[in-house]
Enzyme design. Structure first.
Site, PDB file in Angstrom:
ATOM      1  N   HIS A 181      -1.617   0.353  -8.143  1.00 34.89           N
ATOM      2  CA  HIS A 181      -0.979  -0.561  -7.478  1.00 34.89           C
ATOM      3  C   HIS A 181      -1.941  -1.539  -7.287  1.00 34.89           C
ATOM      4  CE1 HIS A 181       1.579  -1.175  -3.960  1.00 34.89           C
ATOM      5  NE2 HIS A 181       0.427  -1.184  -2.979  1.00 34.89           N
ATOM      6  N   ASP A 201       1.828   3.029 -10.810  1.00 40.35           N
ATOM      7  CA  ASP A 201       2.038   2.922  -9.383  1.00 40.35           C
ATOM      8  C   ASP A 201       2.354   4.026  -8.572  1.00 40.35           C
ATOM      9  OD1 ASP A 201       1.954   1.805  -6.664  1.00 40.35           O
ATOM     10  OD2 ASP A 201       2.405  -0.168  -7.305  1.00 40.35           O
ATOM     11  N   SER A 248       2.280  -5.814  -2.184  1.00 40.69           N
ATOM     12  CA  SER A 248       2.693  -4.572  -1.459  1.00 40.69           C
ATOM     13  C   SER A 248       3.548  -4.836  -0.366  1.00 40.69           C
ATOM     14  CB  SER A 248       1.499  -3.639  -1.121  1.00 40.69           C
ATOM     15  OG  SER A 248       1.729  -2.467  -0.617  1.00 40.69           O
TER      16      SER A 248
END
Length: 269
Positions: A250, A222, A98
């Protein structure tokens, strides 16, 4: 083993270092708003296969110091450099999830990939989380602004909502509680300021400077870093491989942890 690394005066970064002895090092950069514990399901497995697993807590998160400033990508990449130099890391794999993926790409550009032999980008918040005139594939900036406002207004509620958005697969309540607690451990101001950075900053200029083998892993479900980001990374980074995770949002490092660990191991070896 856990210890602190000073990256600038009065700012110390917490590092967790699991070294089975002489193994290939992996430096994991966690995503927002968690800390190094995010990679528990890698640290449980990979050291037994001979890998040295190193996790940091980004400034403001986990056990690291919580200065008022320094939450932009350049400073965070400089913090990574401080950790790399303090540990004497060479020929290591840099793995970022991320916003940790965005920081990894900035590190590669700003510090010319110092010490890095391979790069793993995991549901990376790069090249841009949000939509831009030249990049319409991200989230509307207002969606991130809502997260920032919610952080200042009711951070526990924001974290609970974010937990529900983070994963595609169903969670047990104890796991959801554990994941929620990772976010609670962060400083509120750091949580908001890093979110501001991934709303406003991008790493387009860094991608062309990446010249090491790169593995891009991304969940097709995601909702935070949209799958189009992975496609953009794959197009821009030479010598990159894109691997989709069919049953993940995610949180692919947990949702498909066996596949994730196997693919990371195969890539590094």
């Amino acid at each position: 083993m856990g210890y602190y690394v000073r990256v600038e005066p009065n700012v110390n970064i917490y590092v967790e270092d699991v070294d089975p002895g002489g193994g290939k090092p992996i430096l994991f950069l966690h995503g927002w708003p968690a800390n190094h514990k995010l990679f528990e399901y890698q640290f449980n497995v990979l050291p037994a296969k001979g890998f040295r697993c190193i996790g940091w807590d980004m400034r403001g998160f986990g056990k690291s110091d919580r200065p008022w400033t320094g939450y932009h990508y350049d400073r965070l990449a400089d913090d990574v450099r401080g950790v790399v130099e303090a540990l004497g890391l060479q020929d290591f794999t840099l793995a970022g999830h991320s916003v940790g993926g965005a920081i990894a790409t900035r590190y590669m550009g700003r510090h010319h990939g110092y010490g890095v032999s391979k790069l793993a980008l995991i549901a990376a918040a790069a090249p841009s989380v949000t939509q831009r005139p030249v990049f319409p594939h991200g989230l509307p900036a207002e969606e991130v602004s809502k997260l920032i406002r919610a952080t200042y207004a009711d951070r526990p509620q924001m974290l609970q909502d974010f937990t529900n958005l983070f994963f595609f697969q169903n969670l047990t309540q104890p796991f959801a509680d554990w994941f929620f607690q990772l976010g609670v451990e962060a400083a509120g101001h750091a949580t908001a300021k890093v979110a501001t950075s991934f709303r406003d900053e991008s790493t387009f200029a860094d991608l062309g400077k990446i010249n090491v083998p790169t593995l891009i892993m991304h969940g097709i479900h995601d909702k935070i870093c949209l799958p189009q980001l992975a496609l953009a990374l794959h197009r821009a980074i030479r010598n990159s491989k894109l691997l989709w995770f069919q049953y993940s949002g995610h949180g692919l490092f947990w949702e498909e942890r066996n596949k994730f660990n196997e693919e990371l191991e195969k890539f590094i070896n």
